[in-house]
Each structure stands twice: as C-alpha cells, then as structure tokens.
Design an enzyme around this catalytic site. Structure first.
Site, PDB file in Angstrom:
ATOM      1  N   SER A   1       0.853  -1.192   0.000  1.00  0.00           N
ATOM      2  CA  SER A   1       0.000   0.000   0.000  1.00  0.00           C
ATOM      3  C   SER A   1       0.884   1.234   0.000  1.00  0.00           C
ATOM      4  CB  SER A   1      -0.911   0.013   1.227  1.00  0.00           C
ATOM      5  OG  SER A   1      -0.146   0.178   2.415  1.00  0.00           O
ATOM      6  N   LYS A   2       0.262   2.405   0.055  1.00  0.00           N
ATOM      7  CA  LYS A   2       1.007   3.670  -0.011  1.00  0.00           C
ATOM      8  C   LYS A   2       1.955   3.831   1.170  1.00  0.00           C
ATOM      9  CE  LYS A   2      -0.698   7.349  -1.827  1.00  0.00           C
ATOM     10  NZ  LYS A   2      -1.499   8.533  -2.193  1.00  0.00           N
ATOM     11  N   ARG A   3       1.667   3.142   2.280  1.00  0.00           N
ATOM     12  CA  ARG A   3       2.574   3.282   3.428  1.00  0.00           C
ATOM     13  C   ARG A   3       3.947   2.686   3.139  1.00  0.00           C
ATOM     14  NH1 ARG A   3      -0.628  -1.021   4.937  1.00  0.00           N
ATOM     15  NH2 ARG A   3       0.474  -2.928   5.542  1.00  0.00           N
TER      16      ARG A   3
END
Length: 494
Positions: free
Chosen positions: A256-258
């Site tokens: 994910s974007k994390r």
C-alpha cells in the site's frame, strides 16, 4: 511458433488507479500471450456502476500503455469477441441467464433480506454452514414463479449449485484445489436490477471470448468454483486457471502507499522509468533464473513459464527496483536524458524554459557527465541545478569547514587569479592550473579541489570537478569563485 488457440485476458475493474498487483497480473498475461504467439485481450469489467468511472478507464489504459503493454483485442482496437466492456454486454448476460433458467441450472429467488438472514441464522443454529440453499424458491412450481414475477415481486436469479460432490480447480501454479459443493451457496447471477454479478459476467465472458487460460490474482481463487460451475452449466469447456499470489510490502503486509509508491502513476512521479518497472515486476515471483536481472520485454516473454511462478506471495523490494531503474537510466543516451530532463527542469523552476530551449546541447553534455550518478529520474533537477544560475548561497557551517583552513585562506585567492588568467577554459587547462599551484606549495591537489568544488557547486560531492568547471563555463565559474573568495575574506581570523 504462434498458437492462435492461446487466448488470455486482463480484466480490471475501473474503480481507481492501477496498482502493483494488477500491473504484475497484466504483465504475466502479456508475457504468456507473447511467448505462446496467442492473443492478449483487454476487457473492462465495469458492471460496478456506482464505482466505475470513465476517468478510471482512461487512466487504466494510459497506465498499461505507459509501462509498455499493448493488447490485440479490446477497447479502441476491437476484435471478433466484442464488445470488450461489460456494460455493453448486458443483453448477452440476460440471454445466458435465461438459458440457465430454461435448463434448470438457475431459479428465480424472491427471498427478502430478512428471510436470507433468518435462514442463515437457522443454519448456524443447526450446526450447518451459514449458506443459502434456496429454501422454498429453489424448486418452486413454474406457474407460481411466473405469478410472482407478473405481480411485480422483486427477485434475483440464483445458480442452483449441486448439493453433492466436489468442484476441482486445476491450477497451473498451485495444483488441484478442491471445493466441496455443500459449502458453496446458491449464488446470485443476476441482481434484482437485472444486471449481472461479477462471477456470472466474468465466467460467461471468459467462455464466450474463448479464453484458453485465465491468469489472475489469487484473491479470485474462492470465486473460481462458482465460475467453473457456470462454464459447465452453459456447456462450455474450461480454461486453464493460474492464480498469482499477491505482492506484499517488506513487512509482509499487503502493499500500500505506506510502503511508498503503490500505483503506476506514483512510480512515474517518483522517477521510475517504465522499462525498469516492467522489468522488475515481470521478474517478481516469476521464477526466472537468477543469473541475470536486466531483460528486454521480448526476452522476458521468451523465458516466461507460468508453471514456474511461485505459489508464495512476492515481497516488493524498492531497493532492487531502484537498482534496475539506475541501469536503465545509465543505458540512455545523453540526448535521451536531456529530453527527459528538460521538462522536469522547467517544471521545477530549476532552469528557465527559454534558456533550456536555447541551449539543449549544453544540457546534453551535462547529462553525459551526470548520468552514471542517477538512480531515479527525479534525481535530475537536484543533480543539475548547480549548472545554472549565478552566485550560490552557501551553507555557513559547511563553508566554514571547507575554507577556515590556513592553507586555503592563503592560497584560494591565488587560485582564483590563476583561473582568471587562463587563456583557454578547458578541462586540461583548469586541471593544470589547480594541480600546478598545489605542487608549487608542496601540497596535495585535494587541498584546493575540495574548497573549489564547494565554491562552484555549493556541494561537497559532485561530478568530476574539471569537467564540471568546463561545463559551468568561465563566466559562471569565476563569478562563484570570486564570491567564495570574498566570503573567505570575511571569515574571522584566528
């Protein structure tokens, strides 16, 4: 050898940006099609009318093209098995649903939400799987069914799942996967809105479009027995299935974007070249031999083996991607890099667009000097910035560190004078002036090179100093060295 019977599809839902897992699945399908000389089909599964948007459709096609994927059939290209958007195929699904109703493989279900909940609760109480098996509607008399429909009673169409036996999915990656039919409920194939569910539309399209292989993410594995049952009930042969494990971040959680970039657009914004992303994702979990890492798309296709794809989740390694990206950047010609750099420099405000347009040959020379130092395209503006503009603003602490030395204080002004007196501004004459002064003072040239580098670039690390000075040019170089000499005079004496 071309195999026209091999047909694969990438069938995304246009509900957002194209993410890493989806790109890798699209790549594996493309590689398999190109290896086998078959057809690669793009199908847009846009039946989720609430979430699908035209913007997402265009973004999806743009992302696929950016990374280097082309399709043989699909939107904008057409083909013999269209339409290629599910919202344009509703009549086909309704006709197929009618066939299943007529052959007794499906039925009209009038159960309300409350009824469904009650039946599932009853199953739990009795120790049975909480799945819906049709209740009174599964074998309702045709006349009563017709009366309810004519009375305007809302209904769905459900598939009549066999209550005995097993459905086996022969998976090319993980082997046979067995599902007990008793655990598969009578699933909806047509909603009360007279639109198809995902499982029905996808299965019908794979059959009608004559897909020989269905290569997709393993999050769809639980859907597959339902789709197998639909194929069989409609009288179609089964495609070969291959369910590709998902891509995880370094923490073994869903990417994910994390973890950094997660979509194609984000990788592009972060300076990853399409060729590098293609190369890296094609290798990710695909079981290629580890003797090499850099391959052209046609070579990747030649070596691709769907049965070699790992059955375990792939872990995304951004450092590896960056290293592959650096190789592709270094392979570009200075002219190609200059064309890549120019709009980035203008957009960042590093260089005036008019100046760039006027002096592209100089930018090409700069890129030739810097290219081996680049890891991402986004490194370019910061790497190039000191080649433009006039006087620099120096970090006071670093300036003190570079110039507050007795030898530098005594000899830097003399170095500036010798550079000013050079008849020709070339790498050779610049180097001779610097090394000559150091030799006269019986010091290593580094005692002059380090402060001079900082004076003309504002940095302690740069490309080769002599080449840098030549590309900076006499006027800009001397402006900065005089500026540094003036600041040197302002340093307090010890």
């Amino acid at each position: 050898m071309d195999n026209p019977k091999v047909r694969v599809r990438y069938a995304p839902s246009p509900t957002g940006m194209l993410h890493v897992g989806g790109v890798r699945t699209a790549l594996f399908n493309w590689l398999f099609a190109r290896k086998m000389g078959g057809a690669y089909v793009l199908r847009i599964e846009d039946t989720d009318l609430a979430r699908s948007t035209e913007e997402s459709v265009e973004q999806l096609k743009s992302s696929l093209r950016w990374i280097g994927l082309d399709w043989d059939e699909g939107p904008e290209i057409g083909g013999d098995h269209g339409p290629y958007r599910q919202t344009e195929r509703f009549d086909l699904y309704r006709e197929a649903a009618k066939k299943l109703l007529d052959t007794g493989h499906a039925y009209h279900d009038f159960a309300t939400t409350e009824e469904l909940a009650a039946l599932r609760d009853k199953a739990r109480t009795e120790g049975r799987p909480p799945i819906y098996t049709g209740g009174e509607y599964r074998d309702m008399e045709p006349r009563e069914t017709q009366n309810r429909i004519e009375a305007g009673e809302p209904y769905t169409v459900r598939f009549k799942t066999p209550r005995e036996g097993q459905t086996v999915v022969e998976d090319l990656i993980r082997g046979p996967v067995t599902f007990e039919n008793v655990n598969i409920e009578d699933f909806v194939i047509m909603k009360s809105s007279d639109t198809p569910t995902y499982n029905f539309a996808a299965a019908y399209d794979d059959a009608a479009m004559e897909m020989s292989h269905v290569i997709r993410g393993d999050d769809h594995l639980s859907n597959t027995p339902r789709q197998v049952l639909i194929h069989e009930a409609l009288g179609y042969g089964l495609p070969a299935f291959a369910h590709v494990p998902q891509v995880l971040g370094p923490d073994k959680k869903k990417l994910s974007k994390r973890h950094g970039a997660a979509s194609v657009e984000e990788f592009a914004e972060q300076g990853i070249l399409p060729e590098a992303l293609f190369n890296y994702l094609a290798l990710l979990g695909a079981g290629y031999a580890a003797d090499e890492e850099i391959f052209a798309p046609n070579e990747l296709a030649k070596r691709f083996r769907i049965e070699k794809v790992s059955g375990n989740p792939a872990v995304f390694d951004e450092k590896k991607l960056t290293a592959i990206n650096a190789v592709y950047l270094h392979r570009q010609s200075p002219e190609e890099l200059a064309m890549l750099a120019a709009p980035m420099l203008a957009e960042s405000g590093t260089v005036d667009a008019a100046e760039l347009q006027h002096d592209m040959p100089r930018l090409t020379q700069i890129m030739a000097l810097l290219k081996e130092r680049l890891n991402r395209a986004t490194d370019i503006p910061d790497s190039v910035t000191y080649f433009y503009g006039g006087e620099l603003e120096y970090d006071p602490e670093e300036f003190q560190k570079q110039f507050d030395k007795e030898f530098v204080k005594e000899n830097f002004p003399e170095l500036v004078a010798r550079l000013e007196a050079l008849p020709d501004w070339t790498e050779a004459t610049i180097e001779e002036a610097i090394r000559g002064l150091a030799a006269e003072k019986e010091k290593g040239a580094r005692h002059l090179i380090h402060p001079l580098r900082f004076a003309v670039t504002g940095r302690t690390v740069s490309a080769g100093l002599f080449e840098t000075l030549q590309l900076l040019g006499r006027e800009r170089s001397l402006l900065r060295t005089r500026h540094a000499a003036e600041k040197l005079r302002q340093l307090p004496t010890q």
